[in-house]
Write an enzyme that holds these catalytic residues in place. Sequence first.
Site, PDB file in Angstrom:
ATOM      1  N   HIS A  60       9.738  -2.969  -3.932  1.00 12.28           N
ATOM      2  CA  HIS A  60       8.608  -2.355  -4.237  1.00 12.28           C
ATOM      3  C   HIS A  60       9.368  -1.232  -4.999  1.00 12.28           C
ATOM      4  O   HIS A  60       9.001  -0.113  -4.735  1.00 12.28           O
ATOM      5  CB  HIS A  60       7.978  -1.717  -2.866  1.00 12.28           C
ATOM      6  N   THR A  87      -2.663   2.044   1.555  1.00  8.92           N
ATOM      7  CA  THR A  87      -4.333   1.993   0.686  1.00  8.92           C
ATOM      8  C   THR A  87      -4.527   1.643  -0.879  1.00  8.92           C
ATOM      9  O   THR A  87      -5.073   2.002  -1.570  1.00  8.92           O
ATOM     10  CB  THR A  87      -4.026   3.840   0.481  1.00  8.92           C
ATOM     11  N   GLU A  88      -4.125   0.574  -0.885  1.00  9.06           N
ATOM     12  CA  GLU A  88      -5.206  -0.376  -2.398  1.00  9.06           C
ATOM     13  C   GLU A  88      -6.087   0.277  -2.482  1.00  9.06           C
ATOM     14  O   GLU A  88      -6.123   0.104  -3.719  1.00  9.06           O
ATOM     15  CB  GLU A  88      -4.460  -1.817  -2.317  1.00  9.06           C
ATOM     16  N   ASP A 108       6.885   3.627  -3.754  1.00 10.91           N
ATOM     17  CA  ASP A 108       6.331   2.120  -4.153  1.00 10.91           C
ATOM     18  C   ASP A 108       5.321   1.980  -6.110  1.00 10.91           C
ATOM     19  O   ASP A 108       5.668   3.178  -6.825  1.00 10.91           O
ATOM     20  CB  ASP A 108       5.293   1.275  -3.425  1.00 10.91           C
ATOM     21  N   GLU A 144       9.478  -8.060   1.431  1.00 11.06           N
ATOM     22  CA  GLU A 144       8.511  -8.532   0.317  1.00 11.06           C
ATOM     23  C   GLU A 144       9.753  -7.992  -1.138  1.00 11.06           C
ATOM     24  O   GLU A 144       9.112  -8.477  -2.397  1.00 11.06           O
ATOM     25  CB  GLU A 144       7.539  -7.861   0.084  1.00 11.06           C
TER      26      GLU A 144
END
Length: 683
Positions: free
Chosen positions: A266, A465-466, A188, A322
């Site tokens: 991404h 997990t941003e 990503d 996205e």
Amino acid sequence: MKHSFMRALLSLMVFLPLVLEAQYVIPQPETVTVNEGFFALDSPVAIHSSVKGKEGRFLKEYLTESLPLQVSSSAEQVIRLITTGTKEDAKMAPMKADLQAYTLDVTPRQITVKSATPMGVFYGMVTLRQMMENGKVRSCHVSDRPRFTYRGLMIDCSRHFWSKDFILKQIDAMAYFKLDRLHLHLTDAGGWRIEIKKYPKLTEETAYRTQSDWTKWWIENDRHYCRQDTPGAYGGYYTQADLKEIVKYAAQRHIIVIPEIEMPGHSEEVCYAYPELSCLKKPYTSGDLCVGNEKTFTFLENVLKEVMKIFPSQYIHIGGDEASRKAWESCPLCQKRMQEEGLKTVEELQSYLTARIERYLNAHGRQLLGWDEILEGQLAPNAAVMSWRGEEGGIHASNLGHHVVMSPGKYCYLDHYQDVPFSQPKAIGGFLPLETVYSYDPVPMRFQSTKVEQYVDGMQGNLWTEFISTPSHAEYMLWPRAMAIAEVGWSAHKTTYTHFRERALLAERHLQAKGYHPFDLTKEVGNRKESLALVDHLARGCKVVYHAPYSQSYAAAGDATLTDGKRGGWTYGDGTWQGFIDKGRLDVTIDLGTSKDVHEISADMMQSSGAEVFLPAKVIIAVSDDGEHFQTLSDKEYPVKKDPDYSIRNYGWKGSARGRYIRFQALNGSFGGWIFTDEIIVQ
């Protein structure tokens, strides 16, 4: 109705012996009969197993490491591990619930775990392990099998890199609760985390970045990659040897590891390391791969070739979510591809990529799995869908005859707060307590005996997990909510939430004793107290005219929302908060019906900056007798900051006024984003 009653009765009958004998197993077994006596573990025990070879040795090792056994081949007390099926049964067990079924019989002299397959025997051993109390196991008969064959957990390794040892530790906990799929989000924008020998720049140039803090790196727009030897570099990656070790360790515990290689969106890190694969062919310009460029497919196929050598999983996850698709609209290569293939939209162009990648995976004996955006355009013929934007995508895909894993954010996104947000470590937003996770049903009653039931393979919890940067924080977010994922996925007849919570409290003690850091259920506060009761006020039930529309994605109760007496909970997505993003404002007029004396007008607004929900920069409150000529009661500006990450603040006016119509406006500031409110209260 009759079916529902019988299910509830059966659940109660199953649970009562467990309560009486204090046997707290997660997930809840299908049937348990408790008998007199105990099998004590303080005397020597002989272990007899029909499972041979490496798997048989591992089962014995797992048993002796899990229970305080003194093993002696001549002992009178015996533990028997028996399989009755074929090698083909063992191979097919991950896909067939019947082949994961087991029975567990405990008497004072003998314990017998029996299943058609080693996978089922392993699950019986896990149940036995959980039933041990003070060095003994109560005599009983357990008959058990899973409801779904896919009981998964996803860990995002891209936004923050997790060590091999951390992953192995979570595999141990997953096995303890009979979770059987570990989905690793390996690529990503946050960083490429898997060694690909043909493309070394992926790890040399994008496995590390200039900031560990996601807010500083992504939200504040640093977004630069760096090499490992750069001062302050943050990140890491798994060698192929690391991943093979993880796969083997998981397989011993009957957990399949599914890799995710994101495409076509991404992919900022790919477009940096190999800019020729982006439409603009320049680093830091796009996160989408160029679908018109044949080199993109050469790259993806070469990457997947190495991925498939590491991961033997049936599914290879390709993301698919996205994608911006914006650059494709003006890219000559993408437009040429669309013309040649007869594609009318960029959604169809993404479907072209998905279908082509699927053919490549199918040719190598694998199946494609993707997030529900792969439904847009046209779904590839054999693709499986992971439904995250609600359940609609999963229902649609299953009705088309495609296999589905349910993973709706409302129930399965473990990066959301699990208690009072401002009392919790940083999260992306939302509110997902243990009770809500446990309330989920991947195939509710209305879809049983339909294609939905036939094609829904199970469910998965996701830990993005941003905003989660330490192992202890990750475990805090995973557990105990992943226990609820495990039970919902396994148990066809769940207990009440109260009883599940009691079992989860005991399971937490086990995890803590093993060095895990779960959320402390004993300190749980619960939902916002204002949301627990209706509020009565002058505007309740009154008509509301919207001068700026609310978002249909966050419509709550529609036009009735702001005067229905319902206050919101801790999350904007709970169906009581109404969201506004069009024109950057909330702007409504409330008709009280007749002219009334008014002394207070107020509304709560929410901030959840990780989800781009911000408090308003300006609030205007006015009153009118005729609905056309308004007297301004309050016109105030407010500073908007991204800190704190989460807050709920009341905006209003107090004084003396009279009128029939009340206009309430809230305008966003320089950050833009969403405005959310739950009720406009008039006193």
